[in-house]
Design a protein around this motif. Structure first.
Motif, short mmCIF file in Angstrom:
data_model
loop_
_atom_site.label_atom_id
_atom_site.label_comp_id
_atom_site.label_asym_id
_atom_site.label_seq_id
_atom_site.Cartn_x
_atom_site.Cartn_y
_atom_site.Cartn_z
N ALA A 109 0.82 -1.21 0.00
CA ALA A 109 0.00 0.00 0.00
C ALA A 109 0.86 1.26 0.00
O ALA A 109 0.58 2.21 -0.75
N SER A 167 2.45 1.61 -3.48
CA SER A 167 1.48 1.98 -4.52
C SER A 167 1.01 3.42 -4.37
O SER A 167 0.97 4.17 -5.35
N VAL A 168 0.67 3.82 -3.15
CA VAL A 168 0.20 5.19 -2.93
C VAL A 168 1.31 6.20 -3.26
O VAL A 168 1.08 7.19 -3.95
N VAL A 191 0.81 8.78 -6.48
CA VAL A 191 0.73 10.21 -6.20
C VAL A 191 1.90 10.95 -6.83
O VAL A 191 1.72 11.97 -7.52
N ILE A 207 -1.99 2.52 -11.12
CA ILE A 207 -2.28 1.71 -9.93
C ILE A 207 -2.06 0.23 -10.22
O ILE A 207 -1.43 -0.49 -9.43
#
Length: 311
Positions: free
Chosen positions: A92, A95-96, A100, A239
């Motif tokens: 997570a 990926s974030v 971003v 994503i």
């Protein structure tokens, strides 16, 4: 007269109409055109997906040449795996951070490179060039740069700063793999955003300037809504790509230190091909498929509220 008589005789004898009608010939032609793609999807997507699910119900020991049905045991192991929460957390964070940073930087570069300036094509090529570079070669070079005595710390030392061991500390290791991946693929999203920006009608900006709208308001009220379909597309691609990153982790950190950079793809690779738990590795593959499907479906459902389609 003869045609009418022939039709009357055909109806009288009860003869069937010809099988190869125009509609059926058109349908056959259509199916033949899509057959290669359909065969490819069945062969390389649906069949492997079905086999992965089948393997997840078994324990396959290649070394002992055994293939034992275990039912839902591998799925229970997913719930009991103490390392999996940490792996999902690292996934997570990666990926974030990647999504971003990648999309923000790509949009910024696209806006800057959308200007009509002399030599701007050189900068477009420069920022896009990492996309076509070999992934493994790119990662190996960055691995040398990020070593304790590598090029990055060498440049920092020139200004009196002692850099960390980037790939051997928890926080800096994750930051490093994110930045390396962003620099590798930001050019692709940049090109997509640039194409979308060039499709925005210039008359809208001229009208906004006449009304006295500042540049930021023009960007928020004109640019973002009109390129929102491209933003949706790039977000889905980015994503999904972030959840499938493997080579960068394998070359740079091997999932370390500890499990700090062990993302789900690398973890299932370890389970299947290093520890030879092919059944459990297949179960983790199903988990990854579900996560990607849920995220993609959620983004697609949000398009009605966040995407502006020009009529």
């Amino acid at each position: 007269m003869a045609v009418a008589q022939h039709h009357h005789e055909t109806s009288k004898t009860g003869a069937l109409p010809p099988f190869w009608t125009i509609a059926r010939r058109d349908s056959l032609a259509g199916f033949l055109f899509i057959a290669p793609q359909l065969i490819g999807i069945i062969t390389f997507v649906l069949v492997p997906l079905g086999l992965v699910f089948w393997y997840s119900l078994h324990e396959w020991n290649v070394l002992a040449n055994t293939f034992t049905f275990t039912g839902s045991q591998n799925y229970r192991m997913v719930l009991e795996d103490t390392n999996l929460l940490e792996v999902l957390g690292a996934t997570a964070i990666f990926s974030v951070g990647l999504v971003v940073l990648n999309m923000s930087l790509a949009l910024l570069l696209a806006v800057l490179l959308n200007q009509k300036l002399a030599g701007i094509a050189i900068f477009r090529t420069l920022f896009f060039s990492p996309v076509v570079v070999s992934l493994v070669a790119w990662t190996i070079v960055w691995g040398f740069l990020l070593q304790k005595n590598g090029g990055i710390n060498g440049m920092l030392l020139m200004i009196g700063v002692e850099g960390p061991n980037w790939l051997r500390e928890d926080v800096t290791a994750m930051i490093s793999v994110i930045v390396v991946q962003v620099f590798k693929n930001v050019g692709l999203n940049m090109i997509l955003f640039l194409a979308a920006l060039q499709g925005v009608p210039r008359e809208l900006y001229e009208a906004a300037r006449i009304d006295g709208a500042p540049a930021f308001k023009q960007f928020r009220r004109i640019t973002l809504p009109l390129i929102s379909p491209t933003i949706l597309l790039t977000s889905i691609i980015t994503i999904v790509g972030s959840l499938q990153v493997f080579a960068q982790i394998a070359v740079l950190t091997q999932g370390g230190p500890g499990l700090s950079t062990t993302v789900l793809v690398y973890y299932l690779y370890q389970q299947a091909f290093q520890f030879h738990y092919f059944g459990y590795g297949s179960t983790l593959s199903i988990l990854l498929f579900v996560i990607v499907a849920v995220l993609t479906f959620a983004q697609w459902q949000m398009r009605k509220r966040i995407v502006f389609y020009e009529n």
